[in-house]
Motif scaffolding. Structure first.
Motif, PDB file in Angstrom:
ATOM      1  N   UNK A 143     -52.647  16.055  27.529  1.00  0.00           N
ATOM      2  CA  UNK A 143     -51.435  15.772  26.774  1.00  0.00           C
ATOM      3  C   UNK A 143     -50.180  16.279  27.477  1.00  0.00           C
ATOM      4  N   UNK A 144     -49.252  15.375  27.696  1.00  0.00           N
ATOM      5  CA  UNK A 144     -47.892  15.730  28.106  1.00  0.00           C
ATOM      6  C   UNK A 144     -47.046  15.905  26.849  1.00  0.00           C
ATOM      7  N   UNK A 145     -47.135  14.954  25.940  1.00  0.00           N
ATOM      8  CA  UNK A 145     -46.518  15.038  24.617  1.00  0.00           C
ATOM      9  C   UNK A 145     -47.492  15.670  23.646  1.00  0.00           C
ATOM     10  N   UNK A 146     -46.990  16.409  22.676  1.00  0.00           N
ATOM     11  CA  UNK A 146     -47.860  17.024  21.683  1.00  0.00           C
ATOM     12  C   UNK A 146     -48.417  16.047  20.672  1.00  0.00           C
ATOM     13  N   UNK A 147     -47.809  14.847  20.563  1.00  0.00           N
ATOM     14  CA  UNK A 147     -48.182  13.889  19.530  1.00  0.00           C
ATOM     15  C   UNK A 147     -49.012  12.741  20.091  1.00  0.00           C
ATOM     16  N   UNK A 148     -49.928  12.253  19.266  1.00  0.00           N
ATOM     17  CA  UNK A 148     -50.598  10.980  19.553  1.00  0.00           C
ATOM     18  C   UNK A 148     -51.159  10.432  18.251  1.00  0.00           C
ATOM     19  N   UNK A 149     -51.609   9.157  18.279  1.00  0.00           N
ATOM     20  CA  UNK A 149     -52.222   8.571  17.093  1.00  0.00           C
ATOM     21  C   UNK A 149     -51.294   8.462  15.907  1.00  0.00           C
ATOM     22  N   UNK A 150     -50.019   8.114  16.142  1.00  0.00           N
ATOM     23  CA  UNK A 150     -49.032   7.926  15.075  1.00  0.00           C
ATOM     24  C   UNK A 150     -48.721   9.218  14.333  1.00  0.00           C
ATOM     25  N   UNK A 151     -48.233  10.193  15.095  1.00  0.00           N
ATOM     26  CA  UNK A 151     -47.712  11.413  14.496  1.00  0.00           C
ATOM     27  C   UNK A 151     -48.683  12.561  14.383  1.00  0.00           C
ATOM     28  N   UNK A 152     -49.908  12.401  14.853  1.00  0.00           N
ATOM     29  CA  UNK A 152     -50.854  13.515  14.803  1.00  0.00           C
ATOM     30  C   UNK A 152     -50.554  14.489  15.949  1.00  0.00           C
ATOM     31  N   UNK A 153     -50.606  15.775  15.616  1.00  0.00           N
ATOM     32  CA  UNK A 153     -50.184  16.812  16.563  1.00  0.00           C
ATOM     33  C   UNK A 153     -51.411  17.319  17.305  1.00  0.00           C
ATOM     34  N   UNK A 154     -51.793  16.635  18.345  1.00  0.00           N
ATOM     35  CA  UNK A 154     -53.015  16.984  19.060  1.00  0.00           C
ATOM     36  C   UNK A 154     -52.851  18.244  19.885  1.00  0.00           C
TER      37      UNK A 154
END
Length: 293
Positions: A197-208
């Motif tokens: 992960x570069x961004x903390x978010x994926x899957x429509x707003x989930x904070x992976x």
């Protein structure tokens, strides 16, 4: 005054993209900005349009969701061109990570008067040595399968499609055995997924990856271990807040170069697009893209 070229994919979220661009265009043109619109036929064509516009010194606007943002942003990575995002897709996770305003007037002010800042991008090399550059994350496992189901949904949209896709994927998933190499060090892993992960978010707003930052020169590698299905469903709910990282079944590493392999055919996705299987090699490109945010 800045000059803009908006790159839109009419085949994906056409109505939402057109509406978002129309609302934004009025504010840009009222201040005298030059705005051109280019309609792409595919992600490959969108990349070509972006590189051409960036080469003319124009700010390139990616209109849509994470797929078009990753495609356009990846094409501009390392070129010195400036990217602006117009969120109008199913997930909009990279825009969310940047904290972009949703109101058209506020977004227009940012695009017109904001200063661009460098962010990291992700170089992705497939098993067939195809190279792409994306923005948000690379994920391999049940989430990639869920994303594939969501992309094919003709009924559900947004978060609902991801949740339904996740339920469908989890009910048929068998824990996979992975080999994950981070900066030369090998880690064995059996479970549901591996996410770089570069961004903390994926899957429509989930904070992976709650601690991931787009400008720190590192990727957060999240590994979700084998667990009963009921626990994974609970963990899916915890992704809304990032609380899942406190579970012992979740391991997080950090690094700049990652290779993900598995003992069976496992799909992986990048920025909402799922069209490949492991193995995959991933490398962060620090500060490679200038973005208005």
């Amino acid at each position: 005054m800045r000059q803009f070229t908006a790159v839109v994919n009419p085949a994906a979220g056409a109505a939402a993209g057109a509406a978002a661009l129309l609302a934004l265009a009025r504010h840009l043109r009222e201040e005298g900005a030059d705005l051109r619109t280019e309609y792409s036929r595919s992600l490959a064509h969108a990349r070509e349009l972006a590189r051409a516009a960036g080469g003319e010194g124009r700010v390139v606007l990616a209109v849509g969701g994470d797929g078009i943002a990753g495609g356009v942003g990846g094409a501009l990575s390392g070129t010195g061109a400036v990217l602006g995002l117009v969120p109008a897709g199913r997930g909009n996770d990279f825009a969310r990570a940047l904290g972009l305003p949703s109101a058209p007037a506020a977004l227009a002010r940012l695009l017109l008067h904001g200063e661009s800042r460098p962010v990291d991008t992700i170089e992705v090399v497939s098993a067939t040595h195809d190279r792409t550059v994306v923005l948000g994350s690379v994920y391999a496992g049940v989430d990639a399968l869920a994303n594939r189901h969501a992309n094919r949904s003709r009924v559900l949209r947004g978060s609902a499609s991801y949740y339904a896709g996740g339920l469908r994927a989890v009910t048929t998933w068998r824990p996979a055995r992975y080999r994950v190499t981070v900066d030369g060090r090998e880690h064995s892993h059996t479970g549901y997924t591996v996410v770089a992960a570069n961004s903390g978010f994926y899957g429509s707003g989930r904070i992976i990856a709650p601690d991931a930052r787009v400008d720190d020169g590192l990727l957060d590698i999240v590994m979700i271990d084998k667990a009963p299905r009921w626990m994974f469903f609970a963990l899916m709910n915890e992704l809304r807040t990032g609380a899942h990282v406190r579970r012992p079944q979740v391991r997080i590493l950090r690094g700049s170069e990652i290779r993900i392999e598995a003992h069976r055919e496992i799909p992986y996705g990048t920025d909402g697009e799922v069209d490949a299987v492991l193995p995959v090699s991933v490398r962060v490109l620090p500060g490679a893209l200038n973005v208005l945010y």
